[in-house]
Design a protein around this motif. Structure first.
Motif, mmCIF file in Angstrom:
data_model
loop_
_atom_site.group_PDB
_atom_site.id
_atom_site.type_symbol
_atom_site.label_atom_id
_atom_site.label_comp_id
_atom_site.label_asym_id
_atom_site.label_seq_id
_atom_site.Cartn_x
_atom_site.Cartn_y
_atom_site.Cartn_z
ATOM 1 N N LEU A 119 69.682 44.924 59.332
ATOM 2 C CA LEU A 119 68.736 45.900 58.637
ATOM 3 C C LEU A 119 67.354 45.734 59.139
ATOM 4 C CD1 LEU A 119 69.664 45.109 54.951
ATOM 5 C CD2 LEU A 119 70.425 46.951 56.377
ATOM 6 N N LYS A 120 67.277 45.312 60.565
ATOM 7 C CA LYS A 120 65.931 45.381 61.192
ATOM 8 C C LYS A 120 65.326 46.603 61.002
ATOM 9 C CE LYS A 120 65.604 42.823 64.711
ATOM 10 N NZ LYS A 120 65.815 42.387 66.204
ATOM 11 N N GLY A 121 65.893 47.674 61.061
ATOM 12 C CA GLY A 121 65.350 49.099 60.944
ATOM 13 C C GLY A 121 64.839 49.171 59.725
ATOM 14 N N LEU A 122 65.422 48.589 58.642
ATOM 15 C CA LEU A 122 64.929 48.852 57.318
ATOM 16 C C LEU A 122 63.888 48.185 57.108
ATOM 17 C CD1 LEU A 122 65.151 49.778 54.440
ATOM 18 C CD2 LEU A 122 66.609 47.686 54.018
ATOM 19 N N TYR A 123 63.462 46.950 57.717
ATOM 20 C CA TYR A 123 62.319 46.081 57.504
ATOM 21 C C TYR A 123 61.210 46.779 58.225
ATOM 22 C CZ TYR A 123 65.397 42.597 55.799
ATOM 23 O OH TYR A 123 66.321 41.929 55.071
ATOM 24 N N LYS A 124 61.240 47.370 59.551
ATOM 25 C CA LYS A 124 60.334 47.994 60.159
ATOM 26 C C LYS A 124 59.903 49.299 59.641
ATOM 27 C CE LYS A 124 62.558 48.183 64.317
ATOM 28 N NZ LYS A 124 62.759 48.499 65.745
ATOM 29 N N THR A 125 60.573 49.923 59.024
ATOM 30 C CA THR A 125 60.314 51.184 58.112
ATOM 31 C C THR A 125 59.692 50.785 57.048
ATOM 32 O OG1 THR A 125 62.412 52.329 58.877
ATOM 33 C CG2 THR A 125 60.962 53.106 57.015
ATOM 34 N N ALA A 126 60.033 49.768 56.335
ATOM 35 C CA ALA A 126 59.209 49.435 55.079
ATOM 36 C C ALA A 126 58.053 48.731 55.116
ATOM 37 C CB ALA A 126 59.994 48.114 54.503
ATOM 38 N N VAL A 127 57.618 48.079 56.420
ATOM 39 C CA VAL A 127 56.364 47.686 56.716
ATOM 40 C C VAL A 127 55.253 48.640 57.175
ATOM 41 C CG1 VAL A 127 57.370 45.331 57.104
ATOM 42 C CG2 VAL A 127 56.949 46.776 59.136
ATOM 43 N N PHE A 128 55.941 49.709 58.016
ATOM 44 C CA PHE A 128 55.288 50.546 58.689
ATOM 45 C C PHE A 128 54.712 51.829 57.449
ATOM 46 C CE2 PHE A 128 54.892 54.697 61.171
ATOM 47 C CZ PHE A 128 53.555 54.211 62.003
ATOM 48 N N LEU A 129 55.666 51.968 56.403
ATOM 49 C CA LEU A 129 55.383 53.120 55.391
ATOM 50 C C LEU A 129 54.100 53.068 54.760
ATOM 51 C CD1 LEU A 129 56.791 55.243 54.040
ATOM 52 C CD2 LEU A 129 57.532 53.704 52.101
ATOM 53 N N PRO A 130 53.301 52.053 54.396
ATOM 54 C CA PRO A 130 51.980 51.999 54.218
ATOM 55 C C PRO A 130 51.022 52.841 55.203
ATOM 56 C CG PRO A 130 52.839 50.131 53.467
ATOM 57 C CD PRO A 130 53.572 50.707 54.335
ATOM 58 N N SER A 131 51.064 52.532 56.362
ATOM 59 C CA SER A 131 50.375 53.154 57.473
ATOM 60 C C SER A 131 50.350 54.742 57.370
ATOM 61 C CB SER A 131 50.739 52.553 58.769
ATOM 62 O OG SER A 131 50.545 51.238 58.890
ATOM 63 N N ILE A 132 51.393 55.346 57.110
ATOM 64 C CA ILE A 132 51.565 56.834 57.258
ATOM 65 C C ILE A 132 51.198 57.322 55.738
ATOM 66 C CG2 ILE A 132 53.279 56.570 58.774
ATOM 67 C CD1 ILE A 132 55.385 57.418 56.714
ATOM 68 N N MET A 133 50.643 56.605 55.030
ATOM 69 C CA MET A 133 50.291 57.301 53.450
ATOM 70 C C MET A 133 48.518 57.563 53.811
ATOM 71 S SD MET A 133 52.636 54.699 50.917
ATOM 72 C CE MET A 133 51.754 55.416 49.392
ATOM 73 N N SER A 134 48.325 58.489 52.824
ATOM 74 C CA SER A 134 46.817 58.751 52.863
ATOM 75 C C SER A 134 46.110 57.563 52.048
ATOM 76 C CB SER A 134 46.570 59.939 51.953
ATOM 77 O OG SER A 134 45.388 60.306 51.603
ATOM 78 N N THR A 135 45.111 57.514 52.593
ATOM 79 C CA THR A 135 44.135 56.309 52.319
ATOM 80 C C THR A 135 43.605 56.666 50.837
ATOM 81 O OG1 THR A 135 43.100 56.244 54.436
ATOM 82 C CG2 THR A 135 41.843 55.101 52.599
ATOM 83 N N ALA A 136 43.770 57.631 50.342
ATOM 84 C CA ALA A 136 43.133 58.431 48.919
ATOM 85 C C ALA A 136 44.472 57.837 48.001
ATOM 86 C CB ALA A 136 42.896 59.706 48.797
ATOM 87 N N VAL A 137 45.532 58.036 48.561
ATOM 88 C CA VAL A 137 46.819 57.574 47.676
ATOM 89 C C VAL A 137 46.867 56.009 47.567
ATOM 90 C CG1 VAL A 137 49.236 57.469 47.529
ATOM 91 C CG2 VAL A 137 48.117 59.669 48.317
ATOM 92 N N ILE A 138 46.642 55.401 48.799
ATOM 93 C CA ILE A 138 46.711 53.886 48.829
ATOM 94 C C ILE A 138 45.272 53.518 47.665
ATOM 95 C CG2 ILE A 138 45.898 51.731 50.362
ATOM 96 C CD1 ILE A 138 48.809 52.974 51.035
ATOM 97 N N GLY A 139 44.251 54.043 47.829
ATOM 98 C CA GLY A 139 43.134 53.562 47.051
ATOM 99 C C GLY A 139 43.400 53.895 45.526
ATOM 100 N N ILE A 140 44.105 54.773 45.145
ATOM 101 C CA ILE A 140 44.436 55.049 43.985
ATOM 102 C C ILE A 140 45.352 54.107 43.206
ATOM 103 C CG2 ILE A 140 45.209 56.914 42.254
ATOM 104 C CD1 ILE A 140 44.016 59.046 43.871
ATOM 105 N N LEU A 141 46.542 54.086 44.183
ATOM 106 C CA LEU A 141 47.661 53.090 43.891
ATOM 107 C C LEU A 141 47.173 51.646 43.441
ATOM 108 C CD1 LEU A 141 50.670 52.152 43.826
ATOM 109 C CD2 LEU A 141 50.432 51.930 46.193
ATOM 110 N N TRP A 142 46.158 51.220 44.477
ATOM 111 C CA TRP A 142 45.831 49.807 44.196
ATOM 112 C C TRP A 142 44.706 49.703 43.452
ATOM 113 C CZ3 TRP A 142 46.988 44.960 46.186
ATOM 114 C CH2 TRP A 142 47.952 45.073 47.253
ATOM 115 N N GLY A 143 44.004 50.868 42.815
ATOM 116 C CA GLY A 143 43.156 50.903 41.770
ATOM 117 C C GLY A 143 43.947 50.734 40.429
ATOM 118 N N PHE A 144 45.221 51.271 40.375
ATOM 119 C CA PHE A 144 45.938 50.869 39.145
ATOM 120 C C PHE A 144 46.459 49.345 39.180
ATOM 121 C CE2 PHE A 144 46.919 55.656 39.036
ATOM 122 C CZ PHE A 144 46.552 55.739 38.018
ATOM 123 N N ILE A 145 46.736 48.943 40.356
ATOM 124 C CA ILE A 145 47.062 47.475 40.470
ATOM 125 C C ILE A 145 45.923 46.656 39.744
ATOM 126 C CG2 ILE A 145 47.614 45.562 41.743
ATOM 127 C CD1 ILE A 145 49.124 47.627 43.490
#
Length: 294
Positions: free
Chosen positions: A100-126
């Motif tokens: 499952l090396k490909g799954l782990y690489k995809t999982a860790v890379f996923l936040p990098s392709i998300m919009s910063t606005a989405v990241i900021g709002i997501l962590w704002g809820f956290i």
């Protein structure tokens, strides 16, 4: 065909489109920013008043400007001291996973392709003080409510953690590529000689990926100096300007307060600081990382 390629005019025609684009979107904006940094202008009117070094004197004497410089320094320090070791550690872990090396690489890379606005709002809820995930977990251990984004003691740390979460995966993929390119014969020979996994990582893998780690650090420095979007989304520079970075400080003056000349001064200072930092890093550290040949 060969005769045409040896013609200097042919080379000029090939580089002309790139040179025009570079002039339009890089060279001209820099020259324009330097020019307007010596002026008092609101960015709208036709009246542009030349005031010499007044903007630079004002910026360098402004306490809020130095707070923003300090916050950029915190971005750099957090990246180098905490984020880079985590990147190397998780890269080594994923590189040694057998399934499952490909799954782990995809999982860790996923936040990098998300919009910063989405990241900021997501962590704002956290970070939300009343119903946020982080405070809900801390309450289980008897910790009182913490206002992560509204308290000057925690706001900058909260942004640094969020920014690191977003970009760590991008750098992990870079380091993983360097680890995977190392010939397996080297580690196999070390394993036959009785070297443990930690010894192989410390004495073989890390020295061989030192050039890519150097690149990661330099990219982290450059990224820290232009950080703005995550701050704007999460705190808008608050509370009381405690999380402002140089870019958000510039935006507040150039766009919000219509002090375009002063905003260009800050932009020039950002460029100069970034150039000095990257040059110092290249001169003191990066040039010592020799190119590895297997």
């Amino acid at each position: 065909m060969n005769k045409a390629l040896r013609n200097p005019v042919t080379f000029f025609l090939f580089i002309l489109p790139g040179f025009i684009l570079m002039t339009m979107f890089f060279i001209y904006p820099i020259i324009s920013a330097v020019y307007y940094s010596f002026t008092s202008w609101n960015g709208v009117s036709d009246h542009v008043k030349f005031i010499g070094l007044n903007n630079y004197t004002k910026a360098l004497g402004d306490e809020r400007f130095w707070i923003s410089v300090t916050n950029n320094g915190l971005f750099i320090a957090f990246s180098i001291i905490i984020q880079v070791p985590m990147i190397v550690f998780f890269s080594l872990l994923i590189a040694n996973v057998r399934s499952l090396k490909g799954l782990y690489k995809t999982a860790v890379f996923l936040p990098s392709i998300m919009s910063t606005a989405v990241i900021g709002i997501l962590w704002g809820f956290i970070y939300e003080p009343n119903i946020g995930l982080l405070n809900s977990i801390l309450k289980l251990f008897g910790v009182d409510t913490i206002y992560w984004l509204a308290d000057e003691k925690y706001a900058m740390l909260s942004i640094l953690i969020t920014n690191a979460w977003q970009w760590t995966g991008f750098y992990i993929v870079m380091v993983l590529a360097a680890i995977i390119s190392i010939p397996r014969e080297l580690e196999e020979a070390a394993a036959i000689d009785g070297a443990s996994g930690i010894q192989r990582a410390m004495r073989i893998t890390l020295p061989l990926i030192r050039p890519i780690i150097s690149v990661v650090i330099m990219l982290s420095i450059a990224g820290a100096m232009k950080a703005a979007d995550i701050v704007i989304v999460m705190t808008k520079g608050g509370p009381a300007g405690s999380t402002d970075v140089m870019a958000t400080y510039m935006i507040k003056y150039a766009i919000t307060n219509f002090k375009y000349g002063y905003g260009n001064t800050v932009a020039v200072l950002i460029f100069v600081f970034t150039l000095v930092l990257t040059a110092l890093y290249q001169w003191l550290i990066a040039r010592r990382s020799e190119r590895i040949k297997y």
